[in-house]
Design an enzyme around this catalytic site. Sequence first.
Site, PDB file in Angstrom:
ATOM      1  N   GLY A 155       0.845  -1.176  -0.009  1.00  0.00           N
ATOM      2  CA  GLY A 155      -0.115  -0.048  -0.035  1.00  0.00           C
ATOM      3  C   GLY A 155       0.932   1.043   0.104  1.00  0.00           C
ATOM      4  O   GLY A 155       1.700   1.427   0.681  1.00  0.00           O
TER       5      GLY A 155
ATOM      6  N   GLU B 220      -9.826  -4.072   5.857  1.00  0.00           N
ATOM      7  CA  GLU B 220      -8.717  -4.216   6.889  1.00  0.00           C
ATOM      8  C   GLU B 220      -8.974  -3.162   7.763  1.00  0.00           C
ATOM      9  O   GLU B 220      -7.801  -3.126   8.698  1.00  0.00           O
ATOM     10  CB  GLU B 220      -7.335  -4.174   6.297  1.00  0.00           C
ATOM     11  CG  GLU B 220      -6.758  -5.695   6.079  1.00  0.00           C
ATOM     12  CD  GLU B 220      -7.609  -6.532   5.030  1.00  0.00           C
ATOM     13  OE1 GLU B 220      -7.782  -7.655   5.007  1.00  0.00           O
ATOM     14  OE2 GLU B 220      -7.979  -5.662   3.926  1.00  0.00           O
TER      15      GLU B 220
ATOM     16  N   TYR C 104      -8.771   0.131   7.401  1.00  0.00           N
ATOM     17  CA  TYR C 104      -8.137   1.273   7.144  1.00  0.00           C
ATOM     18  C   TYR C 104      -9.042   2.599   6.876  1.00  0.00           C
ATOM     19  O   TYR C 104     -10.207   2.338   6.990  1.00  0.00           O
ATOM     20  CB  TYR C 104      -7.130   1.271   5.883  1.00  0.00           C
ATOM     21  CG  TYR C 104      -6.055   0.343   6.299  1.00  0.00           C
ATOM     22  CD1 TYR C 104      -4.928   0.743   7.229  1.00  0.00           C
ATOM     23  CD2 TYR C 104      -5.679  -0.675   5.541  1.00  0.00           C
ATOM     24  CE1 TYR C 104      -4.008  -0.126   7.433  1.00  0.00           C
ATOM     25  CE2 TYR C 104      -4.733  -1.699   5.760  1.00  0.00           C
ATOM     26  CZ  TYR C 104      -3.771  -1.264   7.003  1.00  0.00           C
ATOM     27  OH  TYR C 104      -2.699  -2.036   7.146  1.00  0.00           O
TER      28      TYR C 104
ATOM     29  N   ARG D  82     -10.470  -3.192  -3.123  1.00  0.00           N
ATOM     30  CA  ARG D  82     -10.516  -4.085  -2.004  1.00  0.00           C
ATOM     31  C   ARG D  82     -11.631  -3.810  -1.021  1.00  0.00           C
ATOM     32  O   ARG D  82     -11.466  -2.896  -0.126  1.00  0.00           O
ATOM     33  CB  ARG D  82      -8.935  -3.913  -1.278  1.00  0.00           C
ATOM     34  CG  ARG D  82      -8.675  -5.351  -0.061  1.00  0.00           C
ATOM     35  CD  ARG D  82      -8.389  -6.491  -0.704  1.00  0.00           C
ATOM     36  NE  ARG D  82      -8.198  -7.558   0.382  1.00  0.00           N
ATOM     37  CZ  ARG D  82      -7.127  -7.631   0.807  1.00  0.00           C
ATOM     38  NH1 ARG D  82      -5.828  -7.307   0.507  1.00  0.00           N
ATOM     39  NH2 ARG D  82      -7.077  -8.771   1.775  1.00  0.00           N
TER      40      ARG D  82
ATOM     41  N   HIS E  77      -7.757  -5.086  11.203  1.00  0.00           N
ATOM     42  CA  HIS E  77      -6.317  -5.168  11.896  1.00  0.00           C
ATOM     43  C   HIS E  77      -6.653  -5.288  13.494  1.00  0.00           C
ATOM     44  O   HIS E  77      -5.893  -6.242  14.288  1.00  0.00           O
ATOM     45  CB  HIS E  77      -5.195  -4.272  11.589  1.00  0.00           C
ATOM     46  CG  HIS E  77      -4.753  -4.534  10.268  1.00  0.00           C
ATOM     47  ND1 HIS E  77      -4.397  -5.613   9.895  1.00  0.00           N
ATOM     48  CD2 HIS E  77      -4.689  -3.419   9.233  1.00  0.00           C
ATOM     49  CE1 HIS E  77      -3.869  -5.512   8.666  1.00  0.00           C
ATOM     50  NE2 HIS E  77      -3.826  -4.447   8.296  1.00  0.00           N
ATOM     51  N   GLU E  78      -7.560  -4.612  14.101  1.00  0.00           N
ATOM     52  CA  GLU E  78      -7.822  -4.837  15.553  1.00  0.00           C
ATOM     53  C   GLU E  78      -8.739  -6.129  15.572  1.00  0.00           C
ATOM     54  O   GLU E  78      -9.129  -6.025  16.886  1.00  0.00           O
ATOM     55  CB  GLU E  78      -8.376  -3.390  15.919  1.00  0.00           C
ATOM     56  CG  GLU E  78      -9.718  -3.132  15.154  1.00  0.00           C
ATOM     57  CD  GLU E  78      -9.957  -1.478  15.416  1.00  0.00           C
ATOM     58  OE1 GLU E  78     -11.106  -1.260  16.372  1.00  0.00           O
ATOM     59  OE2 GLU E  78      -9.581  -0.732  14.554  1.00  0.00           O
TER      60      GLU E  78
ATOM     61  N   ARG F 179     -10.637  -9.321  16.989  1.00  0.00           N
ATOM     62  CA  ARG F 179     -10.040 -10.415  17.696  1.00  0.00           C
ATOM     63  C   ARG F 179     -10.488 -11.887  17.315  1.00  0.00           C
ATOM     64  O   ARG F 179     -10.626 -12.680  18.074  1.00  0.00           O
ATOM     65  CB  ARG F 179     -10.809 -10.180  19.250  1.00  0.00           C
ATOM     66  CG  ARG F 179     -10.080  -8.971  19.789  1.00  0.00           C
ATOM     67  CD  ARG F 179      -8.937  -9.021  20.173  1.00  0.00           C
ATOM     68  NE  ARG F 179      -7.905  -8.429  19.137  1.00  0.00           N
ATOM     69  CZ  ARG F 179      -6.600  -8.515  19.204  1.00  0.00           C
ATOM     70  NH1 ARG F 179      -5.894  -9.268  20.268  1.00  0.00           N
ATOM     71  NH2 ARG F 179      -5.784  -8.072  18.117  1.00  0.00           N
TER      72      ARG F 179
ATOM     73  N   ARG G   1      -6.261 -17.323   3.172  1.00  0.00           N
ATOM     74  CA  ARG G   1      -5.879 -18.836   3.775  1.00  0.00           C
ATOM     75  C   ARG G   1      -6.110 -19.685   2.417  1.00  0.00           C
ATOM     76  O   ARG G   1      -6.669 -20.933   2.674  1.00  0.00           O
ATOM     77  CB  ARG G   1      -6.549 -19.387   4.855  1.00  0.00           C
ATOM     78  CG  ARG G   1      -5.954 -19.012   6.392  1.00  0.00           C
ATOM     79  CD  ARG G   1      -4.340 -19.502   6.571  1.00  0.00           C
ATOM     80  NE  ARG G   1      -4.514 -20.875   6.881  1.00  0.00           N
ATOM     81  CZ  ARG G   1      -4.030 -21.884   6.505  1.00  0.00           C
ATOM     82  NH1 ARG G   1      -3.108 -21.815   5.735  1.00  0.00           N
ATOM     83  NH2 ARG G   1      -4.387 -22.987   6.868  1.00  0.00           N
TER      84      ARG G   1
ATOM     85  N   GLN H 223       6.113 -15.475  10.399  1.00  0.00           N
ATOM     86  CA  GLN H 223       7.233 -15.326  11.430  1.00  0.00           C
ATOM     87  C   GLN H 223       8.387 -14.359  10.652  1.00  0.00           C
ATOM     88  O   GLN H 223       8.811 -13.337  11.175  1.00  0.00           O
ATOM     89  CB  GLN H 223       7.929 -16.570  11.716  1.00  0.00           C
ATOM     90  CG  GLN H 223       9.248 -16.537  12.634  1.00  0.00           C
ATOM     91  CD  GLN H 223       9.732 -17.743  12.974  1.00  0.00           C
ATOM     92  OE1 GLN H 223       8.956 -18.963  13.101  1.00  0.00           O
ATOM     93  NE2 GLN H 223      10.890 -17.802  13.273  1.00  0.00           N
TER      94      GLN H 223
ATOM     95  N   CYS I 236      10.703 -14.575   4.074  1.00  0.00           N
ATOM     96  CA  CYS I 236       9.891 -15.693   4.162  1.00  0.00           C
ATOM     97  C   CYS I 236      10.536 -16.999   5.005  1.00  0.00           C
ATOM     98  O   CYS I 236      11.887 -16.983   4.523  1.00  0.00           O
ATOM     99  CB  CYS I 236       9.386 -16.269   2.915  1.00  0.00           C
ATOM    100  SG  CYS I 236       8.316 -18.006   2.928  1.00  0.00           S
TER     101      CYS I 236
ATOM    102  N   LYS J 189      -1.693 -26.204  13.469  1.00  0.00           N
ATOM    103  CA  LYS J 189      -0.404 -26.418  12.722  1.00  0.00           C
ATOM    104  C   LYS J 189      -0.358 -27.313  11.850  1.00  0.00           C
ATOM    105  O   LYS J 189       0.854 -27.989  11.295  1.00  0.00           O
ATOM    106  CB  LYS J 189       0.667 -26.144  13.769  1.00  0.00           C
ATOM    107  CG  LYS J 189       0.907 -24.943  14.404  1.00  0.00           C
ATOM    108  CD  LYS J 189       2.218 -24.678  15.497  1.00  0.00           C
ATOM    109  CE  LYS J 189       2.438 -23.572  15.718  1.00  0.00           C
ATOM    110  NZ  LYS J 189       3.538 -23.287  16.625  1.00  0.00           N
TER     111      LYS J 189
ATOM    112  N   GLU K 189      15.692 -20.329  22.216  1.00  0.00           N
ATOM    113  CA  GLU K 189      14.491 -19.837  21.501  1.00  0.00           C
ATOM    114  C   GLU K 189      14.381 -20.338  20.002  1.00  0.00           C
ATOM    115  O   GLU K 189      14.745 -19.520  19.244  1.00  0.00           O
ATOM    116  CB  GLU K 189      14.255 -18.290  21.575  1.00  0.00           C
ATOM    117  CG  GLU K 189      14.120 -18.096  23.019  1.00  0.00           C
ATOM    118  CD  GLU K 189      12.432 -18.484  23.732  1.00  0.00           C
ATOM    119  OE1 GLU K 189      11.648 -18.428  22.793  1.00  0.00           O
ATOM    120  OE2 GLU K 189      12.563 -18.531  24.590  1.00  0.00           O
TER     121      GLU K 189
ATOM    122  N   ASP L   1      14.259 -20.863  16.419  1.00  0.00           N
ATOM    123  CA  ASP L   1      13.814 -20.046  15.570  1.00  0.00           C
ATOM    124  C   ASP L   1      14.281 -20.377  14.168  1.00  0.00           C
ATOM    125  O   ASP L   1      15.439 -20.410  13.536  1.00  0.00           O
ATOM    126  CB  ASP L   1      14.890 -18.653  15.754  1.00  0.00           C
ATOM    127  CG  ASP L   1      14.306 -17.555  14.618  1.00  0.00           C
ATOM    128  OD1 ASP L   1      13.708 -17.585  13.661  1.00  0.00           O
ATOM    129  OD2 ASP L   1      14.818 -16.243  15.092  1.00  0.00           O
TER     130      ASP L   1
END
Length: 688
Positions: free
Chosen positions: A70, A175, A177, A225, A263-264, A266, A299, A350, A364, A434, A671, A673
């Site tokens: 954007g 989203e 905005y 969009r 984006h906010e 839940r 997805r 991630q 990625c 997962k 941790e 990674d």
Amino acid sequence: MPAPLPHPTTPSAHPRLLSPLDLGPFEVRNRIVMGSMHVGLEDRPGDAKKLAAYLGERARGGAGLIVTGGYSPDRTGRLTPGGAQADARTLRGHRLVTREVHEADGRVLLQLLHAGRYAFHPLSASSRSGKSPISPFRARRLTRRGVGRTVEHFAEAAQRAVAAGYDGVEIMGSEGYLLNQFLAPATNRRRDRWGRGAEGRRALPLAVAAAVREAIGEKALLSYRISLLDLVPGGQTWEETGALARGLVERGVDVLSSGIGWHEARVPTIVTSVPRAAFAENTAALRELVDVPVIASNRIHDPAVAEEVLAAGQADLVSMARPLLADPHLPRKLAEGRAAQVVACISCNQACLDKVFDGKRASCLVNPRAGHETELVLTPVAERRLRKVAVVGAGPAGLEAALAAAERGHIVTLYEATAEIGGQLRLAARIPGKEDYAQALQSWRMRLAAAGVGIRLETRPTGRDLAGFHDVIVATGVAPRVIDLPVEPGGPQVISYADLLEGRAEAGERVAIIGAGGIGVDVAEFLSAPRPSPSLDVTVWKRHWGVVEADEEHRGGVATRPVEEAPREVHLLQRKETRIGAGLGRTTGWVHRAELRHAGVIQHRGVAYRHVDARGLHILEDGEETVLEVDTVVVCAGQVSVDDLAAEVTAARKGRAPRVHVVGGADVAAELDAERAIRQAVEVVAGL
């Protein structure tokens, strides 16, 4: 110029996905859209060359349509103080970007995005004054004149984009905005023409669409969009969304692209625990209302799933943004009949979205070259410089090291001590939500076979065994850390997380988990999640998260999550006083924390572990001795590197060969990674 996409002699398994489509101003070569995704190369004009290389590789890989990250139409709408803006200075350098895409026979749109109250700077402005939950800055209320200027800015920016060679623009109206903020009663309580009921709330998006259409002319593509499901209280109803969609088409929008969730919100919409194509039915409902092509999103990562969406008539095109980050050549591989070799995106976020939200450049996890095409280059080796490479350990780092070395042309042998590849990633694939991680492992298997990598399972090579190789890459990974915890007979069973996830041990009805890092949280979800996993059934998952039809009673499409009985009592303990799960990913951590709360997992912080006896696990909590009466204790207290082989190879080698390289968890265990491990492995191979 690259060769055109091949047409396989055998019937394609993805006939609809690979078929061309006339969008009006032009035809796209297939139905695969690389949807808008900010990668951190948009913000600085000096990064235009890197952005061109990044998008150009996706165009050469066969994407039918590409949408940039954007770009704000003005300073107020920037996401950050130095964020991307479609001003004259920035777009002057974008002729390089559009030329790179067009030379690969691709099509590209510039997305125009005004952040509204999501802007992370003091100039933010929205439909009303106030602060969003995801920004520390209070937005000012746009005046009526300010709204009018915003419409003009969108049109001027769109005109500049087309002049820079873009095939059109996409207006971001989803989203959460700015344009989405004007549409929702929760964020638009204006009493002027830009508010006052549903018709007034949609006046700004419609005005922007009309102005942009006029500015770019009929030969450029206009995409919008549109938010089909806000997933926030006080959001739009489906009836209002439908009226907006029809109004946009009347004002000249050529394509409607699906957006899901603010984006906010839940409710998760893009993480790996969201079922595949979970919101395709929303796109299907939109398709029934309008006579322009619609794009499904969220997805849809597996080409087979994308094909099913198209076959079911739920969409005309499919947005596959992160999948094309993972594998820029996904469309080409499908056309060549190599679907099994597509690099599988696991929606982990991630290395992509988590990085962007931290102000870093995206890449990625399974493709560290993404976003770094000009810097991390795997140059094919000349025959005289070909090397024999041994990779020991078939976890993520070892798998990618072996593959990258073979792709450069080296002769590669991969050793794995167990009967299966995958390492810690194979364990992660057993966590509810997962399941898609297993698809990544299958992708590695197929690509290794195609690259000619020799694989030796159930083999632990010695330093002497490896003496004949030029290079040995030690990717032997980690082992669970053993903690000093006195255990008396007759008490709870004490097991490691690896034994539990491998199926060598089972947990009872009351469990204590020692360690609340990423693996501890995973184990808590493994023990407390409903069975079967909600991620495998869209209907069950929506009920699990309270996703309902967006009507007057449930504006935005959200309801209270139902109470669900947990399969067992689970205690999750950590030594630190900080919030459990604080170190998890920016875009995924909140989902895991919400699931733990919903499952009733009992959380303990600032704990000292004493001993285990017949009464249970003795701990010190809040200065008091406490006994957790559990029947199982699962230890998730970190890992230690397994790196003995490196010293053994060094001791056994003769002369200068073999060279030893230690990567992944064998190098640094703290941790776990996978993103760092895979990137390190590829960087080592690039330097061979």
